[in-house]
Design an enzyme around this catalytic site. Sequence first.
Site, PDB file in Angstrom:
ATOM      1  N   CYS A 275     -42.937  35.346 105.566  1.00 61.46           N
ATOM      2  CA  CYS A 275     -44.190  36.079 105.782  1.00 61.46           C
ATOM      3  C   CYS A 275     -44.015  37.533 105.334  1.00 61.46           C
ATOM      4  O   CYS A 275     -43.258  38.284 105.959  1.00 61.46           O
ATOM      5  CB  CYS A 275     -44.578  36.003 107.260  1.00 61.46           C
ATOM      6  SG  CYS A 275     -45.851  37.172 107.754  1.00 61.46           S
ATOM      7  N   CYS A 278     -44.978  40.172 107.926  1.00 66.34           N
ATOM      8  CA  CYS A 278     -43.998  40.180 109.020  1.00 66.34           C
ATOM      9  C   CYS A 278     -42.795  41.048 108.642  1.00 66.34           C
ATOM     10  O   CYS A 278     -42.290  41.822 109.459  1.00 66.34           O
ATOM     11  CB  CYS A 278     -43.529  38.760 109.333  1.00 66.34           C
ATOM     12  SG  CYS A 278     -44.842  37.617 109.842  1.00 66.34           S
TER      13      CYS A 278
END
Length: 356
Positions: A275, A278
Site C-alpha cells: 500500500c 501506508c
Amino acid sequence: MNQTNQNEWLQFWVNEIFRFHPNSVALVHLFLLVPQEPLAGNSRRKSITPILFAISSPLMATITNFLTKPPSSDLSSIPKISSLRSHASFLPSFVTRPRPFSGGLEASKTRFVTKATATPGTKKAPSDERVQRVHSIEEFDEALRMAKNKLVVVEFAASHSFHSSKIYPFMVDLSRTCNDVEFILVMGDESEKTRELCKREKIEKVPHFSFYKSMEKIHEEEGIGPDQLMGDVLYYGDSHSAVVQLHCREDVEKLIEDHKLDHKLIVMDVGLKHCGPCVKVYPTVVKLSRQMDSVVFARMNGDENDSCMQFLKDMDVIEVPTFLFIRDGEICGRYVGSGKGELIGEILRYQGVRVT
C-alpha cells in the site's frame, strides 16, 4: 647541499606555492630571482625570508621552518601531498525515471565505484562496505538465506543508468544507519550470470528495488527517489521504533489489556504490505511515537497472515490506511487516509485537545 639539489628544492616549493596560491605568480617569479650561488652562513636564508612574508602565514611558516632546517640531499625525503577531490553533495529532491533494462547489453565499466579506498596512513573514509555486491544467482540466494528474517533491500542497477548511479549513494547512507537491514547491489549488465538473475527476478527497468524477508519478495519499486526509498526501508524493516508491531489478533488483545489501567489512547495503524499511502504516512507515525509519550502507537499489516486479515474484517476495515483509536478496551473512533495534518488533528481530538 649541492647546486642541483638546491634548485630541485626551490622548484618543489615553487610548485607548492602555485598549488595553494595560484594567484601568486609575481611572487613565484620573484622567488626564482633569488641568487642561486652558495652563500655563507645564514645569508641565503635572509635573502629569501623577506619574500616569504608576502605569502599567507600558514604556508610562510611552513616554508620558513623548512629553510631553517634544510632537508638532506635525498629528495625522496620531501613529503608528497596527495591531491584531494571534492564530490558534489547528493540532492534528495530529484525524481528518477526508470530506464529499460536490456538483457542484451554488453558488460561495461560501471560509472560509480562500489568500494572506497584510503591512502595508506590516512583515516579511512566512509565506504559502502555494508552493501554486498552479488554476481550470480547462487550468491544472491545465499545472501537472502543468511539474512534469515531480516529485511533485505536489493538494488538492481546497470552501468549505463544515470539514475542508478544517483540513487546508489543514498542507499549506501541508509546501510550505515540501518544496521538491522541488509543491502545488496546487482549490476544487471555485468555478466551473463547477473543477466540470468535479473531475468529470474523479472527485472525489466533500472533502478529497481526489491524487498525480501525470509527469502520471500514482499515489495518492489521502480524509479523511486531517496524519500520513497527511506520510507520503504522504514515501513518494511522497522523493528526497533516505539511503534508496537502486531502480527495476530492475540497481539492486539494483549496490547489492549496492557493499557486498560493506564487509560492511554492506542492509535493502531492498519495497512497492507503493498500500500503506497501506508508507506507514505508511516514515517509520521514513527515520529509521533517518539514525541507523544501519552499515546501508544501500533501497526498491523492485514495481509501478513490469515489472523490479521480476519481481524481487519472483524473491525470493518475496507480501506487502508485506517487508524483505529482505542481507549479502555473500546474503539472510540477511526481515521481513514494518509494525510499527516489530518492524522495529527484526529489524535489530538481523541486526546481531548480542542483543535480549531
